[in-house]
Design an enzyme around this catalytic site. Structure first.
Site, PDB file in Angstrom:
ATOM      1  N   ASP A   1      91.343 115.810  14.107  1.00  0.00           N
ATOM      2  CA  ASP A   1      90.551 115.645  15.329  1.00  0.00           C
ATOM      3  C   ASP A   1      91.434 115.103  16.436  1.00  0.00           C
ATOM      4  O   ASP A   1      92.258 114.209  16.224  1.00  0.00           O
ATOM      5  CB  ASP A   1      89.391 114.672  15.078  1.00  0.00           C
ATOM      6  CG  ASP A   1      88.388 115.244  14.094  1.00  0.00           C
ATOM      7  OD1 ASP A   1      88.258 116.483  14.037  1.00  0.00           O
ATOM      8  OD2 ASP A   1      87.739 114.458  13.376  1.00  0.00           O
TER       9      ASP A   1
ATOM     10  N   ASP B   1      83.215 103.537  14.191  1.00  0.00           N
ATOM     11  CA  ASP B   1      82.588 102.669  13.191  1.00  0.00           C
ATOM     12  C   ASP B   1      83.540 101.623  12.594  1.00  0.00           C
ATOM     13  O   ASP B   1      83.369 100.423  12.788  1.00  0.00           O
ATOM     14  CB  ASP B   1      81.865 103.482  12.106  1.00  0.00           C
ATOM     15  CG  ASP B   1      82.680 104.636  11.548  1.00  0.00           C
ATOM     16  OD1 ASP B   1      83.870 104.760  11.900  1.00  0.00           O
ATOM     17  OD2 ASP B   1      82.129 105.409  10.741  1.00  0.00           O
TER      18      ASP B   1
ATOM     19  N   ASP C   1      90.605 117.426   7.993  1.00  0.00           N
ATOM     20  CA  ASP C   1      90.736 118.150   9.259  1.00  0.00           C
ATOM     21  C   ASP C   1      91.405 117.234  10.282  1.00  0.00           C
ATOM     22  O   ASP C   1      91.554 116.035  10.050  1.00  0.00           O
ATOM     23  CB  ASP C   1      89.378 118.630   9.774  1.00  0.00           C
ATOM     24  CG  ASP C   1      88.285 117.613   9.519  1.00  0.00           C
ATOM     25  OD1 ASP C   1      88.547 116.406   9.704  1.00  0.00           O
ATOM     26  OD2 ASP C   1      87.176 118.017   9.137  1.00  0.00           O
TER      27      ASP C   1
HETATM   28  P1  ATP Z   1      86.381 112.379   6.655  1.00  0.00           P
HETATM   29  O1  ATP Z   1      87.756 112.453   6.160  1.00  0.00           O
HETATM   30  O2  ATP Z   1      85.407 112.141   5.566  1.00  0.00           O
HETATM   31  O3  ATP Z   1      85.976 113.480   7.582  1.00  0.00           O
HETATM   32  P2  ATP Z   1      86.297 110.861   9.059  1.00  0.00           P
HETATM   33  O4  ATP Z   1      86.703 109.452   9.363  1.00  0.00           O
HETATM   34  O5  ATP Z   1      87.033 111.946   9.760  1.00  0.00           O
HETATM   35  O6  ATP Z   1      86.333 111.029   7.508  1.00  0.00           O
HETATM   36  P3  ATP Z   1      83.951 111.920  10.314  1.00  0.00           P
HETATM   37  O7  ATP Z   1      82.531 111.819   9.896  1.00  0.00           O
HETATM   38  O8  ATP Z   1      84.613 113.242  10.358  1.00  0.00           O
HETATM   39  O9  ATP Z   1      84.758 110.932   9.368  1.00  0.00           O
HETATM   40  O10 ATP Z   1      84.047 111.221  11.745  1.00  0.00           O
HETATM   41  C1  ATP Z   1      85.207 111.254  12.546  1.00  0.00           C
HETATM   42  C2  ATP Z   1      85.364 109.938  13.285  1.00  0.00           C
HETATM   43  O11 ATP Z   1      84.264 109.725  14.168  1.00  0.00           O
HETATM   44  C3  ATP Z   1      85.396 108.708  12.396  1.00  0.00           C
HETATM   45  O12 ATP Z   1      86.687 108.461  11.912  1.00  0.00           O
HETATM   46  C4  ATP Z   1      84.900 107.621  13.319  1.00  0.00           C
HETATM   47  O13 ATP Z   1      85.945 107.155  14.139  1.00  0.00           O
HETATM   48  C5  ATP Z   1      83.897 108.342  14.191  1.00  0.00           C
HETATM   49  N1  ATP Z   1      82.520 108.245  13.646  1.00  0.00           N
HETATM   50  C6  ATP Z   1      81.904 109.103  12.801  1.00  0.00           C
HETATM   51  N2  ATP Z   1      80.660 108.712  12.502  1.00  0.00           N
HETATM   52  C7  ATP Z   1      80.447 107.591  13.174  1.00  0.00           C
HETATM   53  C8  ATP Z   1      79.344 106.696  13.301  1.00  0.00           C
HETATM   54  N3  ATP Z   1      78.201 106.910  12.628  1.00  0.00           N
HETATM   55  N4  ATP Z   1      79.495 105.629  14.110  1.00  0.00           N
HETATM   56  C9  ATP Z   1      80.634 105.418  14.790  1.00  0.00           C
HETATM   57  N5  ATP Z   1      81.703 106.199  14.705  1.00  0.00           N
HETATM   58  C10 ATP Z   1      81.640 107.276  13.922  1.00  0.00           C
HETATM   59 MG    MG Z   2      86.551 114.071   9.699  1.00  0.00          MG
END
Ligand code: ATP
Ligand code: MG
Length: 433
Positions: free
Chosen positions: A56, A133, A54
């Site tokens: 963001d 993170d 997705d």
């Molecule tokens: P995916 O492709 O699996 O969705 P993602 O990186 O987009 O991976 P998400 O869980 O959707 O992961 O989170 C979006 C963003 O929010 C992350 O890339 C990170 O920058 C931030 N984030 C998410 N969870 C945390 C956390 N527990 N602590 C700090 N930052 C976080």
């Molecule tokens: Mg994501």
């Protein structure tokens, strides 16, 4: 802090890879005079040439301002408000830059009705970057000039293929222990190595997962095992001692493995999950969890039977006990626990094929999953292979053939053979203990 800016020729993200809806949101915000960036997983994945799950968006516009800029927009979230912009079923999430320490402010700042006030939570792009993170998750793609803005050295880590927490690793794990699980998930999914400084504390801090609400751990667990890399993820979680906090009963059954048997069953289940995902088949979350807990259920049934309970009661109580124990760690929503019970419960019925029984079992709504479960048991020495073969054939043949198979069974199952099979089954049971 001055960020590193990678201009368009210095990186490989092109607008063709970005969804049309995400671009619409970015351009609209920009045209309204706001800053607008793609951020997080989508930038990370685009840099790898992968299609993001997705898109963001991060912006300096407040949620209310975002709402005003879009007709198709809804604000969600209480603690931190986010805007969802809808395009049919596609949703683009738009978040206002988040300030540092918003948690503390949230707890203190409430209005007279106790409602949380949010006005102090927003921050600068830099604050937004450092509260994320991992460095590779904190890259911003700027729609203004198509550059990538990097406050945390994420681009270098991305090029090196390395997972690194932003800031002091131990502090960041303590802040949110789920980051340890996310570390494993991303390292496996991206085939990235793990920075040694970020790896070390995990062994000591794994126990902190005990404080995470079971509902959140369930959500994380599904992401861990249902994204196509279940086998590797499982291995790595065990390596760091994290798996035991998600599925302690499964971990326990792995520790008393004999001839590699119980271990093989779960490993095979994980392998099948990955294979199914690889060919685009659907995955039912309950199936994998039911394999994780199978040994625990069997043991509990055995104990209950030895304590003198009748077979069906022994099973019902065992299933309930195992489910409620697991639910303390990862919540098991009703639809999952019900399905697991059914899959387990149907296992004994596969060997009872006489009369109309085989036909009734075939019609059971959970037959397919239970049959897959049987195959898995048979493949790994936990069930009679001939039985599995019989059921495979039974499904494939015509109605008349089915009738023949069942009556052959009725005729050709003399007492002698049944008696013979019993000790063999018992022996197998003993072997599996
Ligand atoms: P995916 O492709 O699996 O969705 P993602 O990186 O987009 O991976 P998400 O869980 O959707 O992961 O989170 C979006 C963003 O929010 C992350 O890339 C990170 O920058 C931030 N984030 C998410 N969870 C945390 C956390 N527990 N602590 C700090 N930052 C976080
Ligand atoms: Mg994501």
């Amino acid at each position: 802090m001055i960020p590193k800016v990678y201009t368009r020729p210095e990186h490989n993200i092109s607008r063709d890879q970005i969804s049309a809806n995400a671009l619409k949101v970015l351009y609209r915000l920009k045209n309204e005079g706001y800053e607008a960036y793609l951020v997080g997983g989508c930038v990370r994945d685009l840099l790898l040439g992968r299609e993001p799950k997705d898109f963001d968006v991060a912006t300096d516009a407040s949620p209310e301002q975002v709402k005003q800029a879009f007709r198709n927009c809804r604000l969600i979230g209480r603690r931190f408000r986010l805007a969802h912009v809808f395009f049919g079923r596609d949703i683009i999430e738009v978040a206002t830059f988040r300030g540092a320490g918003d948690k503390v402010q949230d707890q203190r700042k409430v209005d007279q009705d106790g409602r949380l006030l949010h006005d102090n939570n927003y921050g600068t792009i830099e604050e937004d970057a450092v509260r994320r993170d991992f460095t590779v998750n904190a890259l911003y793609y700027n729609i203004k000039d198509f550059s990538i803005v990097d406050y945390v050295g994420g681009m270098d880590d991305h090029r090196a293929g390395m997972m690194r927490l932003i800031g002091d690793p131990e502090t960041r794990y303590r802040e949110d222990p789920v980051r340890m699980i996310r570390l494993v998930r991303f390292a496996v999914k991206l085939s990235f190595s793990i920075n040694p400084e970020c790896e070390k504390p995990v062994f000591q801090l794994a126990d902190l997962l005990a404080n995470i609400p079971a509902a959140r751990l369930h959500d994380e667990a599904l992401k861990l095992f249902l994204s196509g890399y279940a086998v590797e993820t499982f291995e790595m979680l065990r390596h760091y001692g994290l798996f035991a906090h998600l599925y302690p009963l499964a971990e326990e059954s792995l520790s008393y493995e004999e001839d590699g048997f119980p271990r093989l069953f779960i490993a095979k289940a994980l392998e099948n999950t990955d294979k199914r995902i690889a060919v685009g088949k659907t995955i039912a979350p309950y199936f994998l969890i039911s394999t994780f807990l199978w040994d625990a259920v069997k043991n509990q049934v055995e104990q209950n039977t030895q304590a003198g309970l009748p077979e069906s009661v022994a099973f019902q109580q065992a299933a309930s006990a195992v489910i409620s124990q697991q639910a303390k760690h990862t919540t098991l929503p009703k639809y999952i626990s019900t399905a697991m019970r059914e899959v387990w419960g149907l296992q004994v019925r596969f060997s009872r094929r006489n009369g109309a029984r085989a036909f009734r079992l075939l019609d059971h709504p959970r037959f397919r999953a239970a049959y897959d479960f049987l195959l898995l048991r048979a493949e790994t020495g936990g069930a009679d292979e001939q039985l599995a073969i019989w059921w495979t054939k039974f499904q494939a043949v015509s109605e008349t053939e089915k009738q023949k198979m069942v009556s052959a069974l009725n005729k050709n199952t003399p007492r002698k053979r049944r008696r013979k099979r019993k000790p063999a089954q018992q022996k197998q049971k003993q072997e599996n203990e």
